[in-house]
Design an enzyme around this catalytic site. Structure first.
Site, short mmCIF file in Angstrom:
data_model
loop_
_atom_site.label_atom_id
_atom_site.label_comp_id
_atom_site.label_asym_id
_atom_site.label_seq_id
_atom_site.Cartn_x
_atom_site.Cartn_y
_atom_site.Cartn_z
N SER A 135 -2.88 -1.12 2.81
CA SER A 135 -1.79 -0.53 3.56
C SER A 135 -0.70 -0.17 2.55
O SER A 135 -0.22 -1.04 1.82
CB SER A 135 -1.26 -1.55 4.57
OG SER A 135 -0.11 -1.06 5.20
N LYS A 161 -4.52 3.21 4.26
CA LYS A 161 -3.61 3.34 5.40
C LYS A 161 -2.24 3.67 4.85
O LYS A 161 -1.79 3.03 3.89
CB LYS A 161 -3.59 2.03 6.18
CG LYS A 161 -2.40 1.80 7.09
CD LYS A 161 -2.66 0.62 8.02
CE LYS A 161 -1.44 -0.26 8.18
NZ LYS A 161 -1.74 -1.45 9.02
N LYS A 163 1.89 4.32 5.94
CA LYS A 163 2.87 4.08 6.99
C LYS A 163 3.56 5.40 7.30
O LYS A 163 3.87 6.18 6.37
CB LYS A 163 3.90 3.06 6.52
CG LYS A 163 3.32 1.66 6.34
CD LYS A 163 3.01 1.03 7.68
CE LYS A 163 2.82 -0.47 7.58
NZ LYS A 163 2.55 -1.08 8.90
N ASP A 188 -0.16 4.32 10.20
CA ASP A 188 0.41 3.27 11.06
C ASP A 188 1.88 3.58 11.30
O ASP A 188 2.66 3.67 10.35
CB ASP A 188 0.25 1.91 10.36
CG ASP A 188 0.70 0.74 11.23
OD1 ASP A 188 1.15 0.96 12.37
OD2 ASP A 188 0.60 -0.42 10.74
N GLU A 213 -2.36 4.04 14.19
CA GLU A 213 -2.09 2.67 14.63
C GLU A 213 -0.72 2.57 15.29
O GLU A 213 0.28 3.02 14.73
CB GLU A 213 -2.19 1.76 13.40
CG GLU A 213 -2.04 0.28 13.68
CD GLU A 213 -2.18 -0.56 12.41
OE1 GLU A 213 -2.67 -0.04 11.38
OE2 GLU A 213 -1.79 -1.74 12.44
N ASP A 238 -2.02 -2.53 17.47
CA ASP A 238 -1.67 -3.69 16.66
C ASP A 238 -0.69 -4.53 17.48
O ASP A 238 -1.11 -5.43 18.24
CB ASP A 238 -1.07 -3.20 15.32
CG ASP A 238 -0.46 -4.29 14.44
OD1 ASP A 238 -0.41 -5.45 14.86
OD2 ASP A 238 -0.01 -3.98 13.31
N LYS A 262 -4.66 -9.57 14.31
CA LYS A 262 -3.90 -10.35 13.33
C LYS A 262 -3.86 -11.78 13.83
O LYS A 262 -3.44 -12.03 14.97
CB LYS A 262 -2.48 -9.82 13.17
CG LYS A 262 -2.38 -8.52 12.38
CD LYS A 262 -0.95 -8.07 12.23
CE LYS A 262 -0.91 -6.75 11.47
NZ LYS A 262 0.42 -6.13 11.55
N GLY A 290 -2.82 -7.34 8.31
CA GLY A 290 -2.13 -8.27 7.42
C GLY A 290 -0.64 -8.27 7.69
O GLY A 290 -0.11 -7.37 8.35
O1 OSB Z 1 1.83 -3.14 11.00
O2 OSB Z 1 0.14 -3.69 9.88
C1 OSB Z 1 1.37 -3.70 10.03
C2 OSB Z 1 3.02 -5.43 7.05
C3 OSB Z 1 4.04 -6.09 7.69
C4 OSB Z 1 4.20 -5.95 9.04
C5 OSB Z 1 3.34 -5.14 9.77
C6 OSB Z 1 2.30 -4.48 9.15
C7 OSB Z 1 2.15 -4.60 7.76
C8 OSB Z 1 1.16 -3.88 6.99
C9 OSB Z 1 0.73 -4.46 5.66
O3 OSB Z 1 0.73 -2.79 7.29
C10 OSB Z 1 -0.44 -5.35 5.78
C11 OSB Z 1 -0.71 -6.10 4.50
O4 OSB Z 1 -1.02 -5.46 3.51
O5 OSB Z 1 -0.58 -7.35 4.51
MG MG Z 2 0.25 -2.24 12.07
#
Ligand code: OSB
Ligand code: MG
Length: 368
Positions: A135, A161, A163, A188, A213, A238, A262, A290
């Site tokens: 991510s 992925k 953001k 996402d 997402e 999510d 998660k 994550g």
């Molecule tokens: O939405 O998946 C998410 C990190 C913090 C809060 C929400 C998210 C995320 C990530 C990173 O996308 C996930 C990771 O690399 O741990």
């Molecule tokens: Mg997410």
């Protein structure tokens, strides 16, 4: 199994680089580690609540309060039949899944250790090697994003992925696709849009993303169903999937074609497994999300990802992407083909670097 003591530690860990989502930027993690002692052994868990209530309602502070005031008193000095029972014992505490999940996961790890089994086998895992994605947060410039993507692809990661948020979405995805036409790519939004943006989001269809997402509100299933009707790109939920019942409702409403599970968000392994089953029965693939975890939470995510229906690469990646030094030894490492292998060592399958943890500890509470 008698749980004798729960030790909470808050550790501070700076990220190697900032992580930005639509809800804000994180530079330093404040992580609660949960050590559960019982039957002469320790099990470890991690509370995945972020520092601020911008992802969901929970924070490091609220989780500490809930565990010390409500979770620990409920579990200590009583006979607990098995880790699978913890979820039910905590049902009277509404919400606060990350607080509950950190403790629940620690009890699973304790139980695995007491049985001399690796955690991933103990929860019913089926594969010894899991596919990994990354991510990548919002960057200061698109050039920086492209450079990061190239680095992660070179490291072997199987899907990227990115953001997105209003102002950093269609144009950015277009440039990523232009540079990397054939990669497995997804976006996402962390609830940054509303149904009124459907026309705008529809433009993403031309970039054949694996999924988008959580585009809409963190609590909303109905609007996601309405949006999915208009999009070719599959929606993955999510934030909205907090338990197995909501997963059933999302599937029935056709609000999601893919589910991100998660561990913390759903309150631990028991509920994560139920969601995994509900999705599998409906033919919905899942993957493990994550929360910028330290090695403890990361190792738990790896274990979860070994369940059968975790068929898509998760946001489960190497420790070194997040921290200069992790709190487990060895750190989580990824093979050149973008996978993580699990072994046969009992419990987490990693040793805790206790001296290092001690040096990072900002506060500690022993609950008996
Ligand atoms: O939405 O998946 C998410 C990190 C913090 C809060 C929400 C998210 C995320 C990530 C990173 O996308 C996930 C990771 O690399 O741990
Ligand atoms: Mg997410």
């Amino acid at each position: 199994m008698r749980l004798e003591k729960i030790i909470l530690r808050e550790i501070g860990m700076p990220l190697v680089s900032f992580f930005e989502a639509s809800f804000g930027r994180t530079t330093d993690r404040r992580i609660i580690l949960v050590e559960v002692r019982g039957e002469g052994a320790s099990g470890w868990g991690e509370v995945t609540a972020p520092e601020n209530p911008f992802y969901n309602e929970e924070t490091t502070e609220t989780a500490w309060h809930i565990i010390s005031r409500y979770v620990a008193p409920r579990l200590l000095r009583r006979e607990v039949r098995c880790a699978a029972e913890i979820n039910e014992l905590l049902l009277h505490i509404r919400g606060h899944n990350m607080a509950k999940g950190g403790v629940e996961a620690a009890v699973w790890e304790l139980e695995a250790r007491l049985n001399g089994k690796p955690l991933w086998r103990h929860i019913g895992g089926a594969r010894t090697e899991i596919p990994c994605g990354v991510s990548i947060g919002i960057q200061n410039t698109v050039e920086e994003l492209l450079e990061r993507i190239r680095r992660e692809l070179d490291a072997g990661y199987q899907r990227i992925k990115i953001k997105i948020k209003p102002g950093w979405d269609v144009g950015v995805v277009a440039r990523v696709r232009e540079r990397f036409p054939a990669i497995r790519l997804m976006a996402d939004a962390n609830s940054a849009y509303s149904l009124a943006d459907a026309g705008h989001l529809k433009q993403l269809d031309q970039y054949y993303l694996m999924m988008i997402e959580q585009p809409l509100a963190y609590y909303d299933l109905l609007d996601h169903a309405r949006l999915q009707e208009q999009l070719a790109t599959p929606i993955c939920l999510d934030e909205s999937i907090r338990n197995a019942r909501l997963a059933e409702q999302a599937i029935e409403l056709r609000a999601a074609r893919i589910i991100n599970i998660k561990l913390g968000r759903v309150g631990g392994f028991a509920e994560a497994r139920r969601i995994h089953e509900v999705a599998q029965a409906a033919g919905i693939p899942v993957w493990c999300g994550g929360m910028l975890e330290s090695g403890v939470g990361r190792a738990h995510n790896v274990a979860l990802s070994t369940l059968e229906n975790f068929v898509l690469p998760g946001d489960v990646s190497a420790s070194k992407r997040y921290f200069a030094r992790d709190i487990i030894l060895p750190p989580v490492e990824v093979t050149p083909s973008g996978t993580i292998r699990v072994g046969e060592d009992p419990g987490l399958g990693h040793n805790l670097d206790l001296d290092y943890i001690e040096s990072l500890t900002a506060r500690k509470e022993e609950l008996v």
